[in-house]
Design a protein around this motif. Structure first.
Motif, PDB file in Angstrom:
ATOM      1  N   ARG A 206      -5.628   2.794   5.586  1.00  0.00           N
ATOM      2  CA  ARG A 206      -4.528   2.849   4.639  1.00  0.00           C
ATOM      3  C   ARG A 206      -4.030   1.445   4.343  1.00  0.00           C
ATOM      4  O   ARG A 206      -4.369   0.489   5.046  1.00  0.00           O
ATOM      5  CB  ARG A 206      -3.373   3.704   5.171  1.00  0.00           C
ATOM      6  CG  ARG A 206      -2.733   3.199   6.444  1.00  0.00           C
ATOM      7  CD  ARG A 206      -1.319   3.724   6.643  1.00  0.00           C
ATOM      8  NE  ARG A 206      -0.402   3.229   5.627  1.00  0.00           N
ATOM      9  CZ  ARG A 206       0.920   3.410   5.672  1.00  0.00           C
ATOM     10  NH1 ARG A 206       1.466   4.072   6.670  1.00  0.00           N
ATOM     11  NH2 ARG A 206       1.699   2.916   4.722  1.00  0.00           N
TER      12      ARG A 206
ATOM     13  N   SER B 236      -6.609   9.209   3.494  1.00  0.00           N
ATOM     14  CA  SER B 236      -6.162   8.013   4.206  1.00  0.00           C
ATOM     15  C   SER B 236      -5.629   8.399   5.581  1.00  0.00           C
ATOM     16  O   SER B 236      -5.169   9.521   5.806  1.00  0.00           O
ATOM     17  CB  SER B 236      -5.060   7.297   3.413  1.00  0.00           C
ATOM     18  OG  SER B 236      -5.492   6.964   2.106  1.00  0.00           O
TER      19      SER B 236
ATOM     20  N   ASN C 275      -2.669   4.910  -1.648  1.00  0.00           N
ATOM     21  CA  ASN C 275      -2.983   5.660  -0.433  1.00  0.00           C
ATOM     22  C   ASN C 275      -3.235   7.111  -0.833  1.00  0.00           C
ATOM     23  O   ASN C 275      -2.306   7.912  -0.955  1.00  0.00           O
ATOM     24  CB  ASN C 275      -1.839   5.556   0.584  1.00  0.00           C
ATOM     25  CG  ASN C 275      -1.849   4.232   1.318  1.00  0.00           C
ATOM     26  OD1 ASN C 275      -2.911   3.709   1.637  1.00  0.00           O
ATOM     27  ND2 ASN C 275      -0.679   3.693   1.588  1.00  0.00           N
TER      28      ASN C 275
END
Length: 652
Positions: free
Chosen positions: A424, A451, A447
């Motif tokens: 991330r 993630s 993100n």
């Protein structure tokens, strides 16, 4: 781009002295800063150009890589040594230490007087140059070391006074590292598993203090295989033979996020959660000198800790009040009495600095800037950016807007999806985002589902969604950025590395938004990706099973995998493509980019291919990363019409 000019900061036992390494092109200085006088002086100077290096033994190119205090009066530091193998540099017993062209050596140095002594282990009539295993903070006279010899791996407790060595542990050469508890006992070891264990495949074995037999605990995986591990070791707990771990949830009652638990090397079991956040995965912790857990830490947008200790929470609140909310404040070290903290401070537009926080006065003292030559006025402004996916999921990423855009003009946009995909992005100083924003680009880092860091369900929502939900989340985020009116919708490119490289290629084939595409070590053919995993890593069963589970099954999902492979979509590319790949990549085969280049050329598309000799998937040198970013900068400039700055410092 460059490595930090200041690194490896460490706080002495009393909290009066901060040691750090200051680097330049010619070598490293081991510096000690005095909190009472606010002065810093050099104790040791290495040489990065191959001239005389530290100590009586070495003439070689050296760089420091580790640093630890022994009380207030002595430091132990490590150097990586690049040897001259042409016979110009006679050195230590290579047979005993298995030295390669790049080896490690350790030294101790007095804070007063600067007397330097090599860390050596005298065993009978032989002298070994061991590697540091543990500094044994509670033992002022000894350190724990290890050597890899022809007959196996050996752990020695070494006297700093006379270099005498006591054998603590002996193993075969399959052991790669050890786990030391808070008492200084060897309670765990990592052993290679399978023929490709060098790519993250290790067995953790453990025993309680006083036991001799080793017991299997679990597999621990490194690098891109971290999601396979049941837990990650964080640090020793208060009681001998116990370790804090960041453990993944296994049962519904464990919740959805990674929690901090205690692993007992006697029972080989993990206890109940003692620190857990309902939204974010635990990644670290705060401990006192005796190993007591004071709080569990995680990344929200920035680094945050939930404290179990009231006094610690109040002190951390006082520290946080001294800095803006978007600053990462990480306590790196603390004095033995806990009154002074060494803190790393960074933010998206601040590369980082070290400060000393005094809990009693509530004030901070500046120690050193990590990148003093980075022009802060060229760094963009990063903010959290939220959007809603097409199926109603609220998602968040980060948008960095440049400060160098011409007045009245909206900047071009670079979409920068992260690798992993179980990784991330954060609200932090990101070298690539900072570099691109300093060149006049806005940078969007989404993100997407798949993630890591947001819990098990969020990560698993990306399983078998290469080219599917993950790609849609990125596309929906880009649409939201364009709709915000903050960037030029006619000038958008996508750049990614590893999974991000795959996402960039897929976007280039499926989305007309982009004027150019950059893939660094990205997958192009998902069928070949999985075939390569099965062929090369067939003895690493869990590794193969993980990629089958997260990318797809070669039999049951074959049609979906083919449809999601950019190499089978080359006729749909409109934008020019830049492919960059290292020929030593053990994670994504270089053939992925080679074959993608050939397929694009056959289809009559615009493609540039850069192959980097002897370069892997990660761990790039400063020169390699600089070349990659230079290639990206030129390519973006050609396609988005942004000229490179005449002269800009992006390093120290």
């Amino acid at each position: 781009m460059a490595e930090p000019a200041v690194s490896l900061a460490a706080l002495s036992a009393s909290g009066r002295y901060v040691a750090f390494v200051r680097s330049d092109a010619d070598g490293d200085d081991l510096m000690v800063w005095d909190a009472d006088t606010h002065e810093a002086r050099s104790l040791v100077r290495t040489n990065g150009n191959g001239a005389q290096a530290i100590g009586p033994h070495y003439k070689a190119s050296t760089r420091m890589f580790s640093l630890t205090w022994k009380g207030d009066g002595r430091l132990v530091y490590g150097v990586r040594v690049a040897y001259d193998w042409q016979g110009k540099v006679p050195l230590v017993n290579a047979q005993a230490t298995h030295l390669s062209a790049r080896a490690r050596a350790y030294y101790s140095v007095d804070r007063v007087g600067g007397k330097i002594a090599p860390i050596e282990a005298k065993v009978g009539l032989e002298t070994r140059m061991p590697w540091l295993l543990d500094s044994l903070r509670d033992d002022p006279d000894h350190i724990l070391t290890w050597t890899r010899e022809l007959d196996g791996v050996k752990v020695f407790k070494v006297s700093l006074a006379d270099r005498s060595a006591e054998l603590v542990q002996a193993d075969d050469n399959g052991v790669t590292e050890y786990v030391i508890d808070h008492s200084g006992a060897v309670v765990g070891r990592m052993r290679l598993l399978g023929g490709h264990s060098g790519y993250g495949w290790l067995l953790l074995e453990g025993r309680a203090p006083g036991e001799t037999a080793w017991n299997r605990i679990t597999e621990i995986h490194r690098d891109e295989l971290i999601p396979l591990s049941d837990f990650e070791l964080l640090g020793p707990a208060e009681k001998p033979g116990q370790f804090y771990v960041a453990a993944k949830p296994k049962k519904p009652e464990d919740g959805d996020t990674v929690s901090i638990r205690i692993l007992d090397f006697k029972t080989r079991e993990t206890g109940p959660a003692i620190a857990q956040n309902p939204k974010y995965d635990m990644r670290g912790m705060v401990q006192d000198r005796d190993g007591k857990l004071l709080g569990g830490c995680y990344f929200a947008d920035v680094w945050r800790c939930d404290y179990t200790d009231k006094a610690e929470a109040q002190a951390r609140e006082a520290l946080g009040a001294l800095f803006p909310a978007d600053h990462d404040l990480v306590v790196l070290d603390r004095s033995d009495d806990g009154s002074r903290w060494l803190v790393s401070v960074s933010a998206p537009n601040e590369p980082g600095r070290y400060v000393l926080f005094d809990r009693k006065s509530g004030k901070v003292e500046p120690v050193a800037a990590r990148f003093p030559r980075v022009p802060a006025d060229t760094l963009g402004h990063m903010q959290r950016f939220e959007w809603t996916s097409r199926d109603g999921q609220t998602l968040a990423g980060y948008l960095t807007e440049p400060v160098t855009a011409p007045a009245g003009q909206k900047p071009p946009l670079v979409v920068l999806p992260h690798g992993g995909p179980e990784a991330r992005d954060y609200l932090e100083y990101d070298r690539w985002a900072a570099f691109l924003s300093s060149r006049g680009y806005a940078v969007f880092q989404p993100n997407f589902r798949g993630s890591s860091g947001f819990g098990k369900a969020f990560a698993e929502a990306g399983y078998k969604q290469w080219g599917g939900r993950m790609q849609e989340d990125i596309a929906d985020g880009v649409k939201a950025v364009l709709a915000s009116g903050r960037v030029d919708p006619a000038r958008v490119c996508v750049v990614g590395a590893s999974f991000g490289g795959y996402a960039a290629l897929h976007a280039g084939a499926s989305d007309p938004t982009y004027r150019c595409v950059v893939s660094v070590a990205g997958d192009a053919d998902l069928i070949r990706t999985l075939e390569w995993e099965h062929d090369v890593f067939h003895d690493a069963v869990q590794r193969v099973e993980y990629w089958d589970k997260t990318i797809g099954d070669l039999k049951t999902d074959r049609a979906k995998l083919e449809a999601a492979s950019p190499i089978r979509m080359v006729d749909r590319f409109k934008a020019p493509v830049l492919l960059i790949h290292g020929d030593g990549d053990p994670i994504v085969s270089v053939d992925q980019s080679r074959k993608m280049k050939d397929a694009l050329k056959r289809a009559g598309k615009s493609v540039r291919y850069v192959e980097l000799p002897d370069v892997g998937h990660t761990g790039w040198t400063r020169e390699t990363e600089g070349r990659i970013l230079g290639e990206i900068e030129r390519f973006l400039g050609e396609n988005l019409g942004v000229a490179a700055p005449a002269a800009t410092t992006t390093g120290r």
